[in-house]
Design a protein around this motif. Structure first.
Motif, PDB file in Angstrom:
ATOM      1  N   ARG A   1       0.862  -1.299   0.099  1.00 22.45           N
ATOM      2  CA  ARG A   1      -0.201  -0.093   0.034  1.00 22.45           C
ATOM      3  C   ARG A   1       0.848   1.269  -0.138  1.00 22.45           C
ATOM      4  NH1 ARG A   1      -4.047  -0.372   4.811  1.00 22.45           N
ATOM      5  NH2 ARG A   1      -4.279  -2.223   3.503  1.00 22.45           N
ATOM      6  N   GLU A   2       2.046   1.097   0.671  1.00 23.17           N
ATOM      7  CA  GLU A   2       2.670   2.304   0.707  1.00 23.17           C
ATOM      8  C   GLU A   2       3.358   2.820  -0.560  1.00 23.17           C
ATOM      9  OE1 GLU A   2       6.804   3.995   3.193  1.00 23.17           O
ATOM     10  OE2 GLU A   2       5.928   1.979   3.834  1.00 23.17           O
ATOM     11  N   LEU A   3       3.777   1.832  -1.304  1.00 24.96           N
ATOM     12  CA  LEU A   3       4.343   2.258  -2.996  1.00 24.96           C
ATOM     13  C   LEU A   3       3.161   2.861  -3.443  1.00 24.96           C
ATOM     14  CD1 LEU A   3       6.407   2.321  -4.868  1.00 24.96           C
ATOM     15  CD2 LEU A   3       5.762  -0.482  -5.328  1.00 24.96           C
ATOM     16  N   LEU A   4       2.068   2.224  -3.602  1.00 23.54           N
ATOM     17  CA  LEU A   4       0.902   2.794  -4.384  1.00 23.54           C
ATOM     18  C   LEU A   4       0.691   4.180  -4.006  1.00 23.54           C
ATOM     19  CD1 LEU A   4      -1.241   1.903  -6.529  1.00 23.54           C
ATOM     20  CD2 LEU A   4      -2.799   1.294  -4.663  1.00 23.54           C
ATOM     21  N   GLU A   5       0.436   4.529  -2.525  1.00 19.00           N
ATOM     22  CA  GLU A   5       0.280   5.865  -2.053  1.00 19.00           C
ATOM     23  C   GLU A   5       1.432   6.847  -2.589  1.00 19.00           C
ATOM     24  OE1 GLU A   5      -0.285   5.201   2.009  1.00 19.00           O
ATOM     25  OE2 GLU A   5      -2.264   4.627   2.069  1.00 19.00           O
ATOM     26  N   ALA A   6       2.735   6.473  -2.721  1.00 17.24           N
ATOM     27  CA  ALA A   6       3.888   7.302  -3.050  1.00 17.24           C
ATOM     28  C   ALA A   6       3.637   7.473  -4.305  1.00 17.24           C
ATOM     29  CB  ALA A   6       5.108   6.473  -2.622  1.00 17.24           C
ATOM     30  N   VAL A   7       3.119   6.354  -5.349  1.00 19.93           N
ATOM     31  CA  VAL A   7       3.483   6.879  -6.951  1.00 19.93           C
ATOM     32  C   VAL A   7       1.964   7.860  -7.000  1.00 19.93           C
ATOM     33  CG1 VAL A   7       2.689   6.072  -9.008  1.00 19.93           C
ATOM     34  CG2 VAL A   7       4.453   4.641  -7.239  1.00 19.93           C
ATOM     35  N   ALA A   8       0.885   7.444  -6.243  1.00 13.35           N
ATOM     36  CA  ALA A   8      -0.298   8.467  -6.499  1.00 13.35           C
ATOM     37  C   ALA A   8      -0.041   9.847  -6.034  1.00 13.35           C
ATOM     38  CB  ALA A   8      -1.428   7.780  -5.684  1.00 13.35           C
ATOM     39  N   ALA A   9       0.869   9.926  -4.815  1.00  8.44           N
ATOM     40  CA  ALA A   9       1.315  11.558  -4.624  1.00  8.44           C
ATOM     41  C   ALA A   9       1.943  11.944  -5.458  1.00  8.44           C
ATOM     42  CB  ALA A   9       1.722  11.433  -3.186  1.00  8.44           C
ATOM     43  N   ALA A  10       3.028  11.165  -6.168  1.00  6.56           N
ATOM     44  CA  ALA A  10       4.101  11.655  -7.046  1.00  6.56           C
ATOM     45  C   ALA A  10       3.411  11.988  -8.700  1.00  6.56           C
ATOM     46  CB  ALA A  10       5.141  10.928  -7.014  1.00  6.56           C
ATOM     47  N   MET A  11       2.182  11.696  -8.722  1.00  8.20           N
ATOM     48  CA  MET A  11       1.850  11.802 -10.263  1.00  8.20           C
ATOM     49  C   MET A  11       1.458  13.445 -10.539  1.00  8.20           C
ATOM     50  SD  MET A  11       1.400   8.953 -11.950  1.00  8.20           S
ATOM     51  CE  MET A  11      -0.003   9.206 -13.002  1.00  8.20           C
ATOM     52  N   PRO A  12       1.912  13.760 -11.668  1.00 11.06           N
ATOM     53  CA  PRO A  12       1.329  15.478 -11.874  1.00 11.06           C
ATOM     54  C   PRO A  12      -0.160  15.457 -11.958  1.00 11.06           C
ATOM     55  CG  PRO A  12       2.124  14.131 -13.771  1.00 11.06           C
ATOM     56  CD  PRO A  12       2.377  13.301 -12.869  1.00 11.06           C
ATOM     57  N   GLU A  13      -0.493  16.635 -11.664  1.00  8.97           N
ATOM     58  CA  GLU A  13      -1.843  17.114 -11.611  1.00  8.97           C
ATOM     59  C   GLU A  13      -2.207  17.391 -13.077  1.00  8.97           C
ATOM     60  OE1 GLU A  13      -3.057  20.139  -9.365  1.00  8.97           O
ATOM     61  OE2 GLU A  13      -2.360  19.243  -7.495  1.00  8.97           O
TER      62      GLU A  13
END
Length: 377
Positions: A91-103
């Motif tokens: 879950r932590e990896l998925l949340e980190a990638v989601a936070a790093a995605m550009p808007e």
């Protein structure tokens, strides 16, 4: 892990779908998993999608990016999404990638009538402010010119003669060739039309009035604007990018007096001469084509030119040249001083210099035509 370890099952039908992702969703399985996702979600009536990652066994950044990007794509299309999170270790990896995605960039606003009127108003305001700034620069240049005439020692003669050579002497071949070809074209087209009425002899009047009154000075100014005006902007702009103008101010040197005045004065002195050469070349081209096309001998051409062409046409044409020269010099130097701190700005201002100078010269020529017509000249 190989691609076979990542499987995607789609449940549900109609407007809702549930995607069960099992196995390891990693880079080797990315292309196959993406194709499976797109195929499962290709429903025109789809309204809601659930991503069930509870059975996911492996995940890397590529797989996390696939899940996050597909959710974002669906939500932009108006499809509601829900996520059943993977095991805690993933879950932590998925949340980190989601936070790093550009808007995603916002959609461009609709251009209604009010927005179009506002844009038009801003353009008019910007143009008016630019014209006022150029007028102020013209005033500064004329003030420096008056000061140099009162104190000739302040005038930089070496720079003046150098710019006269570059803007004047070096432009003689192209200006002369242009004038000659303009005379040829006028004679050929005039002969074609006047021959229908048996008035071929009037082609001399057509060439003389057109070349002396309008085209000689106007086309010479357009060539000089593209050749010398752009060079002025590029030279001054490059000096500004390299902070040479700031260094001149630090040494108590006036940039307008040092850079703009010699260039503007060089055009004031050379453009009338270039216009005169263009007029003579146009008459020569017209004479040659009239001889070839109409059989009008050079002696008859010159006799008709002397008898029917008033010297006022030459004076009208040559009187425009100093005004055109001042416009080209001021616009070219002004745009150079407006250059920012990058090479891109130099190119942009050089283009603007040529466009503004040519447009201003044509407007000035139109005003001259109205003025002389009202005076009956």
């Amino acid at each position: 892990m190989d691609e076979a370890q990542a499987t995607i099952l789609c449940e549900g039908d109609g407007s809702e779908a549930r995607l069960r992702v099992r196995g390891a969703l990693t880079l080797p399985a990315l292309a196959r998993a993406r194709a499976a996702l797109r195929g499962a979600l290709a429903r025109p009536a789809l309204r809601a999608v659930e991503f069930d990652l509870a059975a996911l066994e492996g995940l890397d950044t590529a797989g996390a990016w696939l899940i996050v990007s597909e959710r974002a794509r669906l939500e932009r299309a108006g499809v509601a999404t829900r996520l059943t999170p993977p095991p805690a270790r993933l879950r932590e990896l998925l949340e980190a990638v989601a936070a790093a995605m550009p808007e995603a960039p916002p959609p461009p606003p609709r251009q209604g009538l009010a927005q179009r009127l506002a844009a038009l108003g801003r353009g008019v305001e910007s143009g008016a402010l630019g014209a006022l700034d150029a007028l102020a620069f013209l005033g500064l240049t004329l003030a420096r010119l008056g000061g140099a005439l009162l104190r000739p020692r302040r005038l930089r003669m070496a720079a003046l003669f150098s710019h006269m050579q570059q803007a004047g002497l070096n432009a003689v071949p192209i200006v002369t060739l242009m004038g000659f070809l303009i005379g040829v074209v006028l004679a050929f087209q005039g002969a074609t039309q006047l021959r229908r009425f048996g008035a071929e002899v009037f082609v001399v009047d057509l060439i003389a009035i057109s070349a002396l009154r309008e085209l000689g000075a106007l086309l010479t100014a357009i060539i000089v604007a593209g050749r010398s005006g752009s060079a002025f902007t590029a030279a001054i702009g490059s000096m500004k990018v390299n902070e040479e103008i700031d260094a001149m101010r630090a040494l108590s040197l006036d940039p307008i007096e040092t850079l703009a005045l010699p260039r503007a004065l060089a055009l004031l002195l050379t453009l009338p001469v270039l216009s005169f050469l263009a007029m003579i070349a146009a008459l020569a081209g017209g004479l040659l084509m009239s001889w070839i096309e109409l059989g009008v001998s050079p002696g008859m051409f010159l006799e008709r030119l002397h008898a029917q062409t008033d010297v006022k046409h030459f004076l009208v044409g040559i009187s425009k040249a100093p005004v055109f020269a001042l416009i080209i010099g001021v616009v070219g130097c002004h745009q150079g001083f407006l250059v920012g701190g990058s090479a891109e700005s130099v190119g942009r201002r050089t283009t603007a210099s040529v466009v503004i100078a040519i447009f201003s010269v044509i407007v000035a020529d139109a005003l001259f035509s109205v003025f002389f017509a009202e005076l009956g000249i």
